[in-house]
Design an enzyme around this catalytic site. Structure first.
Site, PDB file in Angstrom:
ATOM      1  N   LYS A  16       1.337  -1.485   0.046  1.00  0.00           N
ATOM      2  CA  LYS A  16       0.408   0.436   0.473  1.00  0.00           C
ATOM      3  C   LYS A  16       0.925   1.334  -0.413  1.00  0.00           C
ATOM      4  O   LYS A  16       1.756   1.500   0.720  1.00  0.00           O
ATOM      5  CB  LYS A  16      -1.197   0.264   0.918  1.00  0.00           C
ATOM      6  N   THR A  63      -4.751  -4.600   1.199  1.00  0.00           N
ATOM      7  CA  THR A  63      -4.125  -4.013   1.305  1.00  0.00           C
ATOM      8  C   THR A  63      -4.141  -2.839   1.686  1.00  0.00           C
ATOM      9  O   THR A  63      -3.520  -1.943   2.468  1.00  0.00           O
ATOM     10  CB  THR A  63      -3.747  -2.875   0.034  1.00  0.00           C
ATOM     11  N   HIS A 266      22.285  26.949 -10.978  1.00  0.00           N
ATOM     12  CA  HIS A 266      23.206  27.501 -12.092  1.00  0.00           C
ATOM     13  C   HIS A 266      22.201  29.149 -11.501  1.00  0.00           C
ATOM     14  O   HIS A 266      21.097  29.006 -11.789  1.00  0.00           O
ATOM     15  CB  HIS A 266      22.996  27.470 -12.775  1.00  0.00           C
TER      16      HIS A 266
END
Length: 309
Positions: A16, A63, A266
């Site tokens: 799950k 689940t 950057h």
């Protein structure tokens, strides 16, 4: 664990994902509150091949049952505990209750709620959302064997000087100038593997892994920046990354390996000129264009010789 199935190697797991749970604890007088918000992912390795080959679900842990177990176990935890301890608790439950389950993998991401202060005083029940996230993964075997990893995600760091990049390969495609003066920014993702090999061997000190998480984070940050006066020079992201990893292993004897991902985010110098007006903005280590892509991608791992990374 692979099984032979009709002439093939077959591996399976089920679980799950993204079970979100919040838990509040209160001090003995009920006034001071402590809270966590966890995103829990569970994977079970079990002997349920029959579900795949014979439509027989009798060995499957549903689940939905896994999801409910997260809330039940959170309720049963009457004392404050770390994400690592909760992951181990869940793993022990699934590998001990169900004969079919031989391994449980529990991953938790903790949302960074931080106690606020009002007029310099910590609030009893007020929290604000921070930035970096505390992560953990516990792999628990039915035998009690353990692999425990903790980590941090989204640790944004920036220094405006004491960074450069020189001496790199130059060829016909290279346009990047060399420099000893640039801004260095990154978003650190790090994970570290503990040396504990069984559930019974982990420290019993309350909230030990919370303390370790904060300690490791502080070492990473302090090594990145260096002393508050003057800082420390970074010859490259690679060099700084290695120094950070070495600092963690040098400081914490119960950590066997560390991984770091540090994108080079950057900040580009701004120069603006026109034919008519000449230099409109001339860069003098002061005005930058922040970017987030494309960015450099740097990652590495460092482990002790005996580590089982």
């Amino acid at each position: 664990m692979a099984k032979e199935l009709e002439g093939f190697n077959f591996e399976q797991r089920h679980g799950k994902a993204r079970v979100r749970v919040g838990r509040v604890w209160r001090s003995n007088d009920g006034r001071r509150h402590f809270m966590v918000e966890w995103n829990v992912n569970i994977s079970l390795l079990s002997n349920c091949v029959a579900a795949y080959v014979r439509d027989d679900n009798s060995d499957i842990v549903a689940t939905d049952t896994m999801k409910n177990t997260v809330y039940v176990k959170a309720k049963e935890c009457s004392e404050q505990l770390s994400a690592e301890e909760f992951a181990i608790l869940l793993g022990k439950h699934f590998t001990s209750i169900y004969p079919q389950v031989y391994t449980a993998i529990v991953k938790i991401v903790e949302k960074p709620w931080e106690r606020i202060s009002v007029n310099g005083q910590p609030h009893e029940h007020g929290f604000k959302l921070g930035s970096e996230k505390h992560t953990t993964e516990a792999i628990i075997q039915k035998s009690g064997a353990l692999q425990l990893t903790s980590g941090i995600e989204g640790l944004s760091l920036l220094k405006t000087t004491q960074s450069g990049f020189e001496g790199f390969i130059r060829d016909k495609y290279t346009a990047l100038p060399e420099t000893r003066e640039r801004m260095l920014a990154t978003e650190v993702t790090s994970s570290w593997r503990y040396s504990y090999e069984s559930v019974s061997s982990i420290p019993q000190k309350p909230l030990y892994f919370n303390d370790q998480y904060l300690n490791v984070k502080n070492v990473l940050v302090d090594t990145f920046f260096g002393p508050p006066v003057g800082g420390v020079y970074s010859a490259s992201v690679q060099s700084t990354l290695l120094q950070m990893a070495k600092a963690v292993l040098s400081r914490f004897t119960d950590i066997s390996s560390v991984q770091l991902k540090m994108p080079n985010i950057h900040f580009l110098p701004v120069n603006i000129s026109s034919k008519d007006n000449g230099n409109i903005v001339k860069f003098n280590d002061d005005v930058y264009l922040p970017t987030d892509e494309p960015h450099g991608s740097i990652e590495a791992s460092l482990s002790r010789f005996w580590s089982k990374m």
